[in-house]
Design a protein around this motif. Sequence first.
Motif, PDB file in Angstrom:
ATOM      1  N   VAL A   3       0.840  -1.199   0.000  1.00  0.00           N
ATOM      2  CA  VAL A   3       0.000   0.000   0.000  1.00  0.00           C
ATOM      3  C   VAL A   3       0.878   1.253   0.000  1.00  0.00           C
ATOM      4  O   VAL A   3       0.620   2.202  -0.739  1.00  0.00           O
ATOM      5  CB  VAL A   3      -0.963  -0.002   1.207  1.00  0.00           C
ATOM      6  N   GLU A   4       1.925   1.254   0.825  1.00  0.00           N
ATOM      7  CA  GLU A   4       2.844   2.396   0.858  1.00  0.00           C
ATOM      8  C   GLU A   4       3.534   2.594  -0.482  1.00  0.00           C
ATOM      9  O   GLU A   4       3.725   3.717  -0.933  1.00  0.00           O
ATOM     10  CB  GLU A   4       3.883   2.224   1.970  1.00  0.00           C
ATOM     11  N   ALA A   5       3.916   1.500  -1.116  1.00  0.00           N
ATOM     12  CA  ALA A   5       4.577   1.581  -2.428  1.00  0.00           C
ATOM     13  C   ALA A   5       3.639   2.164  -3.473  1.00  0.00           C
ATOM     14  O   ALA A   5       4.073   2.873  -4.380  1.00  0.00           O
ATOM     15  CB  ALA A   5       5.065   0.208  -2.857  1.00  0.00           C
ATOM     16  N   LEU A   6       2.360   1.878  -3.357  1.00  0.00           N
ATOM     17  CA  LEU A   6       1.400   2.422  -4.308  1.00  0.00           C
ATOM     18  C   LEU A   6       1.071   3.884  -4.016  1.00  0.00           C
ATOM     19  O   LEU A   6       0.771   4.654  -4.929  1.00  0.00           O
ATOM     20  CB  LEU A   6       0.123   1.582  -4.302  1.00  0.00           C
ATOM     21  N   LYS A   7       1.130   4.279  -2.750  1.00  0.00           N
ATOM     22  CA  LYS A   7       0.835   5.663  -2.367  1.00  0.00           C
ATOM     23  C   LYS A   7       2.004   6.602  -2.644  1.00  0.00           C
ATOM     24  O   LYS A   7       1.797   7.801  -2.825  1.00  0.00           O
ATOM     25  CB  LYS A   7       0.482   5.737  -0.886  1.00  0.00           C
ATOM     26  N   ALA A   8       3.221   6.084  -2.665  1.00  0.00           N
ATOM     27  CA  ALA A   8       4.410   6.927  -2.811  1.00  0.00           C
ATOM     28  C   ALA A   8       4.367   7.817  -4.052  1.00  0.00           C
ATOM     29  O   ALA A   8       4.644   9.024  -3.948  1.00  0.00           O
ATOM     30  CB  ALA A   8       5.671   6.073  -2.780  1.00  0.00           C
ATOM     31  N   PRO A   9       4.033   7.291  -5.234  1.00  0.00           N
ATOM     32  CA  PRO A   9       3.968   8.192  -6.397  1.00  0.00           C
ATOM     33  C   PRO A   9       2.919   9.288  -6.249  1.00  0.00           C
ATOM     34  O   PRO A   9       3.129  10.420  -6.688  1.00  0.00           O
ATOM     35  CB  PRO A   9       3.619   7.253  -7.558  1.00  0.00           C
ATOM     36  N   LEU A  10       1.805   8.969  -5.605  1.00  0.00           N
ATOM     37  CA  LEU A  10       0.775   9.976  -5.378  1.00  0.00           C
ATOM     38  C   LEU A  10       1.292  11.086  -4.477  1.00  0.00           C
ATOM     39  O   LEU A  10       1.076  12.274  -4.738  1.00  0.00           O
ATOM     40  CB  LEU A  10      -0.471   9.328  -4.771  1.00  0.00           C
ATOM     41  N   PHE A  11       1.999  10.722  -3.417  1.00  0.00           N
ATOM     42  CA  PHE A  11       2.554  11.720  -2.510  1.00  0.00           C
ATOM     43  C   PHE A  11       3.582  12.598  -3.221  1.00  0.00           C
ATOM     44  O   PHE A  11       3.677  13.798  -2.974  1.00  0.00           O
ATOM     45  CB  PHE A  11       3.175  11.065  -1.283  1.00  0.00           C
ATOM     46  N   GLU A  12       4.354  12.001  -4.124  1.00  0.00           N
ATOM     47  CA  GLU A  12       5.327  12.785  -4.893  1.00  0.00           C
ATOM     48  C   GLU A  12       4.621  13.755  -5.827  1.00  0.00           C
ATOM     49  O   GLU A  12       5.072  14.889  -5.996  1.00  0.00           O
ATOM     50  CB  GLU A  12       6.270  11.874  -5.668  1.00  0.00           C
ATOM     51  N   LEU A  13       3.520  13.347  -6.424  1.00  0.00           N
ATOM     52  CA  LEU A  13       2.752  14.255  -7.275  1.00  0.00           C
ATOM     53  C   LEU A  13       2.176  15.415  -6.466  1.00  0.00           C
ATOM     54  O   LEU A  13       2.146  16.554  -6.939  1.00  0.00           O
ATOM     55  CB  LEU A  13       1.636  13.502  -7.998  1.00  0.00           C
ATOM     56  N   VAL A  14       1.717  15.137  -5.256  1.00  0.00           N
ATOM     57  CA  VAL A  14       1.213  16.195  -4.376  1.00  0.00           C
ATOM     58  C   VAL A  14       2.333  17.181  -4.071  1.00  0.00           C
ATOM     59  O   VAL A  14       2.133  18.399  -4.105  1.00  0.00           O
ATOM     60  CB  VAL A  14       0.616  15.599  -3.084  1.00  0.00           C
ATOM     61  N   LYS A  15       3.520  16.662  -3.801  1.00  0.00           N
ATOM     62  CA  LYS A  15       4.664  17.523  -3.488  1.00  0.00           C
ATOM     63  C   LYS A  15       5.039  18.380  -4.705  1.00  0.00           C
ATOM     64  O   LYS A  15       5.309  19.577  -4.559  1.00  0.00           O
ATOM     65  CB  LYS A  15       5.849  16.677  -3.032  1.00  0.00           C
ATOM     66  N   ILE A  16       5.027  17.795  -5.887  1.00  0.00           N
ATOM     67  CA  ILE A  16       5.322  18.552  -7.104  1.00  0.00           C
ATOM     68  C   ILE A  16       4.278  19.648  -7.308  1.00  0.00           C
ATOM     69  O   ILE A  16       4.614  20.786  -7.668  1.00  0.00           O
ATOM     70  CB  ILE A  16       5.397  17.611  -8.325  1.00  0.00           C
ATOM     71  N   GLY A  17       3.019  19.336  -7.060  1.00  0.00           N
ATOM     72  CA  GLY A  17       1.964  20.349  -7.147  1.00  0.00           C
ATOM     73  C   GLY A  17       2.199  21.487  -6.169  1.00  0.00           C
ATOM     74  O   GLY A  17       2.026  22.666  -6.520  1.00  0.00           O
ATOM     75  N   TYR A  18       2.598  21.155  -4.956  1.00  0.00           N
ATOM     76  CA  TYR A  18       2.920  22.174  -3.948  1.00  0.00           C
ATOM     77  C   TYR A  18       4.056  23.060  -4.440  1.00  0.00           C
ATOM     78  O   TYR A  18       3.999  24.288  -4.334  1.00  0.00           O
ATOM     79  CB  TYR A  18       3.279  21.476  -2.633  1.00  0.00           C
ATOM     80  N   PHE A  19       5.099  22.454  -5.002  1.00  0.00           N
ATOM     81  CA  PHE A  19       6.234  23.226  -5.505  1.00  0.00           C
ATOM     82  C   PHE A  19       5.818  24.143  -6.650  1.00  0.00           C
ATOM     83  O   PHE A  19       6.278  25.279  -6.743  1.00  0.00           O
ATOM     84  CB  PHE A  19       7.362  22.300  -5.965  1.00  0.00           C
ATOM     85  N   LEU A  20       4.945  23.659  -7.529  1.00  0.00           N
ATOM     86  CA  LEU A  20       4.484  24.481  -8.649  1.00  0.00           C
ATOM     87  C   LEU A  20       3.656  25.670  -8.166  1.00  0.00           C
ATOM     88  O   LEU A  20       3.807  26.784  -8.675  1.00  0.00           O
ATOM     89  CB  LEU A  20       3.684  23.631  -9.634  1.00  0.00           C
ATOM     90  N   ILE A  21       2.797  25.434  -7.205  1.00  0.00           N
ATOM     91  CA  ILE A  21       1.988  26.530  -6.662  1.00  0.00           C
ATOM     92  C   ILE A  21       2.887  27.571  -5.989  1.00  0.00           C
ATOM     93  O   ILE A  21       2.681  28.776  -6.147  1.00  0.00           O
ATOM     94  CB  ILE A  21       0.924  25.989  -5.687  1.00  0.00           C
ATOM     95  N   LEU A  22       3.898  27.112  -5.278  1.00  0.00           N
ATOM     96  CA  LEU A  22       4.820  28.047  -4.624  1.00  0.00           C
ATOM     97  C   LEU A  22       5.632  28.859  -5.625  1.00  0.00           C
ATOM     98  O   LEU A  22       6.117  29.940  -5.289  1.00  0.00           O
ATOM     99  CB  LEU A  22       5.796  27.290  -3.718  1.00  0.00           C
ATOM    100  N   ALA A  23       5.792  28.368  -6.835  1.00  0.00           N
ATOM    101  CA  ALA A  23       6.574  29.080  -7.851  1.00  0.00           C
ATOM    102  C   ALA A  23       5.804  30.249  -8.456  1.00  0.00           C
ATOM    103  O   ALA A  23       6.414  31.124  -9.082  1.00  0.00           O
ATOM    104  CB  ALA A  23       7.002  28.113  -8.950  1.00  0.00           C
ATOM    105  N   ILE A  24       4.511  30.307  -8.262  1.00  0.00           N
ATOM    106  CA  ILE A  24       3.692  31.354  -8.893  1.00  0.00           C
ATOM    107  C   ILE A  24       4.122  32.763  -8.474  1.00  0.00           C
ATOM    108  O   ILE A  24       4.329  33.619  -9.336  1.00  0.00           O
ATOM    109  CB  ILE A  24       2.192  31.100  -8.666  1.00  0.00           C
TER     110      ILE A  24
END
Length: 124
Positions: A3-24
Amino acid sequence: GLVEALKAPLFELVKIGYFLILAIPPIILSFIPLLNILAPFAWAQYGAWILAVEYCDYPMGNGGIRLSEQRSRLRADPMLALGFGAGVMTLTVIPVLNLVAMPAAVIGATLIWCDRLARRRDDI
């Protein structure tokens, strides 16, 4: 486990989204005449913050701490977080030292976690 292995890519996508929003804000600042002289400083602060979040995710993520809590802990000591991120950023632009920047940053983030951030909420 699985379950953790399947959630890891999702958490990374959330982090990338956070970084993109902060770049605005730095992006917008870069296009405003006269104020755009402040853009390099905004980008440096942005870079330091995202490097702190990225590398502190290794020890905190291993401890089961999610991104929102990680950000909260780092915001509790912004000079520590930004200083760490600025140090990592500096290492990455110095030839030869940039070869050890990533492992040094992971080690540094782990030490910060053990010495400063974990004790804030009785995780250890």
